[in-house]
Design a protein around this motif. Structure first.
Motif, PDB file in Angstrom:
ATOM      1  N   VAL A  79       0.107  56.056  17.051  1.00  0.00           N
ATOM      2  CA  VAL A  79      -1.016  55.496  16.314  1.00  0.00           C
ATOM      3  C   VAL A  79      -1.806  56.651  15.718  1.00  0.00           C
ATOM      4  O   VAL A  79      -2.206  57.571  16.417  1.00  0.00           O
ATOM      5  N   LYS A  80      -2.037  56.606  14.438  1.00  0.00           N
ATOM      6  CA  LYS A  80      -2.822  57.619  13.743  1.00  0.00           C
ATOM      7  C   LYS A  80      -4.029  56.908  13.141  1.00  0.00           C
ATOM      8  O   LYS A  80      -3.880  56.053  12.289  1.00  0.00           O
ATOM      9  N   PRO A  81      -5.226  57.257  13.602  1.00  0.00           N
ATOM     10  CA  PRO A  81      -6.408  56.557  13.092  1.00  0.00           C
ATOM     11  C   PRO A  81      -6.657  56.890  11.619  1.00  0.00           C
ATOM     12  O   PRO A  81      -6.443  57.997  11.173  1.00  0.00           O
ATOM     13  N   ALA A  82      -7.108  55.897  10.936  1.00  0.00           N
ATOM     14  CA  ALA A  82      -7.456  56.063   9.526  1.00  0.00           C
ATOM     15  C   ALA A  82      -8.780  56.831   9.441  1.00  0.00           C
ATOM     16  O   ALA A  82      -9.533  56.899  10.412  1.00  0.00           O
ATOM     17  N   PRO A  83      -9.085  57.408   8.314  1.00  0.00           N
ATOM     18  CA  PRO A  83     -10.352  58.136   8.162  1.00  0.00           C
ATOM     19  C   PRO A  83     -11.576  57.294   8.508  1.00  0.00           C
ATOM     20  O   PRO A  83     -12.609  57.812   8.913  1.00  0.00           O
ATOM     21  N   TRP A  84     -11.447  55.995   8.401  1.00  0.00           N
ATOM     22  CA  TRP A  84     -12.559  55.095   8.716  1.00  0.00           C
ATOM     23  C   TRP A  84     -12.999  55.255  10.163  1.00  0.00           C
ATOM     24  O   TRP A  84     -14.188  55.274  10.464  1.00  0.00           O
ATOM     25  N   PHE A  85     -12.030  55.384  11.080  1.00  0.00           N
ATOM     26  CA  PHE A  85     -12.372  55.540  12.495  1.00  0.00           C
ATOM     27  C   PHE A  85     -13.130  56.843  12.734  1.00  0.00           C
ATOM     28  O   PHE A  85     -14.055  56.908  13.520  1.00  0.00           O
ATOM     29  N   HIS A  86     -12.726  57.879  12.044  1.00  0.00           N
ATOM     30  CA  HIS A  86     -13.397  59.168  12.171  1.00  0.00           C
ATOM     31  C   HIS A  86     -14.871  59.042  11.742  1.00  0.00           C
ATOM     32  O   HIS A  86     -15.768  59.511  12.431  1.00  0.00           O
ATOM     33  N   GLY A  87     -15.103  58.416  10.625  1.00  0.00           N
ATOM     34  CA  GLY A  87     -16.467  58.227  10.126  1.00  0.00           C
ATOM     35  C   GLY A  87     -17.305  57.378  11.054  1.00  0.00           C
ATOM     36  O   GLY A  87     -18.463  57.698  11.338  1.00  0.00           O
ATOM     37  N   GLU A  88     -16.708  56.285  11.544  1.00  0.00           N
ATOM     38  CA  GLU A  88     -17.439  55.402  12.461  1.00  0.00           C
ATOM     39  C   GLU A  88     -17.733  56.125  13.780  1.00  0.00           C
ATOM     40  O   GLU A  88     -18.826  56.020  14.323  1.00  0.00           O
ATOM     41  N   GLY A  89     -16.768  56.864  14.271  1.00  0.00           N
ATOM     42  CA  GLY A  89     -16.965  57.626  15.513  1.00  0.00           C
ATOM     43  C   GLY A  89     -18.077  58.657  15.359  1.00  0.00           C
ATOM     44  O   GLY A  89     -18.895  58.849  16.254  1.00  0.00           O
ATOM     45  N   TYR A  90     -18.082  59.300  14.204  1.00  0.00           N
ATOM     46  CA  TYR A  90     -19.123  60.287  13.930  1.00  0.00           C
ATOM     47  C   TYR A  90     -20.501  59.620  13.937  1.00  0.00           C
ATOM     48  O   TYR A  90     -21.438  60.120  14.555  1.00  0.00           O
ATOM     49  N   GLN A  91     -20.621  58.495  13.260  1.00  0.00           N
ATOM     50  CA  GLN A  91     -21.911  57.787  13.192  1.00  0.00           C
ATOM     51  C   GLN A  91     -22.374  57.340  14.574  1.00  0.00           C
ATOM     52  O   GLN A  91     -23.549  57.489  14.920  1.00  0.00           O
ATOM     53  N   GLU A  92     -21.448  56.791  15.362  1.00  0.00           N
ATOM     54  CA  GLU A  92     -21.806  56.353  16.717  1.00  0.00           C
ATOM     55  C   GLU A  92     -22.219  57.543  17.578  1.00  0.00           C
ATOM     56  O   GLU A  92     -23.196  57.484  18.328  1.00  0.00           O
ATOM     57  N   GLY A  93     -21.462  58.631  17.483  1.00  0.00           N
ATOM     58  CA  GLY A  93     -21.787  59.839  18.249  1.00  0.00           C
ATOM     59  C   GLY A  93     -23.125  60.426  17.841  1.00  0.00           C
ATOM     60  O   GLY A  93     -23.916  60.858  18.679  1.00  0.00           O
ATOM     61  N   TYR A  94     -23.378  60.442  16.552  1.00  0.00           N
ATOM     62  CA  TYR A  94     -24.641  60.964  16.042  1.00  0.00           C
ATOM     63  C   TYR A  94     -25.811  60.115  16.545  1.00  0.00           C
ATOM     64  O   TYR A  94     -26.828  60.652  16.992  1.00  0.00           O
ATOM     65  N   ALA A  95     -25.665  58.800  16.472  1.00  0.00           N
ATOM     66  CA  ALA A  95     -26.733  57.897  16.932  1.00  0.00           C
ATOM     67  C   ALA A  95     -26.990  58.082  18.427  1.00  0.00           C
ATOM     68  O   ALA A  95     -28.146  58.164  18.861  1.00  0.00           O
ATOM     69  N   GLU A  96     -25.914  58.172  19.214  1.00  0.00           N
ATOM     70  CA  GLU A  96     -26.065  58.349  20.663  1.00  0.00           C
ATOM     71  C   GLU A  96     -26.703  59.701  20.965  1.00  0.00           C
ATOM     72  O   GLU A  96     -27.608  59.798  21.792  1.00  0.00           O
ATOM     73  N   GLY A  97     -26.247  60.742  20.285  1.00  0.00           N
ATOM     74  CA  GLY A  97     -26.819  62.077  20.480  1.00  0.00           C
ATOM     75  C   GLY A  97     -28.288  62.126  20.099  1.00  0.00           C
ATOM     76  O   GLY A  97     -29.103  62.769  20.773  1.00  0.00           O
ATOM     77  N   SER A  98     -28.642  61.452  19.018  1.00  0.00           N
ATOM     78  CA  SER A  98     -30.042  61.420  18.591  1.00  0.00           C
ATOM     79  C   SER A  98     -30.903  60.734  19.633  1.00  0.00           C
ATOM     80  O   SER A  98     -31.999  61.212  19.968  1.00  0.00           O
ATOM     81  N   HIS A  99     -30.407  59.633  20.174  1.00  0.00           N
ATOM     82  CA  HIS A  99     -31.153  58.896  21.197  1.00  0.00           C
ATOM     83  C   HIS A  99     -31.350  59.758  22.446  1.00  0.00           C
ATOM     84  O   HIS A  99     -32.466  59.861  22.972  1.00  0.00           O
TER      85      HIS A  99
END
Length: 140
Positions: free
Chosen positions: A15-35
């Motif tokens: 399974v190779k994730p599409a670029p969409w997963f990378h972007g979504e993961g980044y956004q989720e990680g950024y939000a969690e890190g900010s919190h």
């Protein structure tokens, strides 16, 4: 959600994730890190504010006590001490406790510390202020 399959047959698939997963993961990680950063920053700010408040409160109590003790002595030597104490008390009362964004907070705090040391020297008192698990103490 798109998944790209890589491999020759059904058993050789990865399974190779599409670029969409990378972007979504980044956004989720950024939000969690900010919190987490906000929570950690708030906790650190509260701790630092409490330490500064304890130090300033200690200095004010010290100055007010000595001011009362010296009021009955009116010779020139004690008048100098009283003036220095009055100056320290004014500096402390002018300190902007409720404005953590005050741009000269550290500078004013250092001035108060300096004046406190000067007053202790004039009174021939050795002061030892500690914060944390150690207790605050004043040694004579």
């Amino acid at each position: 959600h798109r998944i790209n399959w890589v491999g020759k047959d059904l058993h050789d698939h990865q399974v190779k994730p599409a670029p969409w997963f990378h972007g979504e993961g980044y956004q989720e990680g950024y939000a969690e890190g900010s919190h987490v950063g906000v929570v950690e920053g708030r906790r650190y700010g509260s701790l630092l504010g409490a330490k500064i408040g304890s130090e300033i409160g200690f200095c004010l109590g010290f100055a007010l006590t000595w001011q009362c003790l010296l009021q009955k002595c009116t010779d020139e030597k004690n008048n100098k001490k009283i003036r220095a104490l009055d100056s320290l008390i004014r500096m402390i009362r002018k300190f902007p406790y409720e404005d953590p964004t005050y741009d000269k907070l550290q500078e004013d705090l250092e001035k108060i510390r300096g004046k406190f040391k000067q007053v202790c020297s004039m009174l021939n008192v050795q002061s030892d202020f500690r914060i944390g698990t150690e207790s605050s103490s004043l040694t004579f």
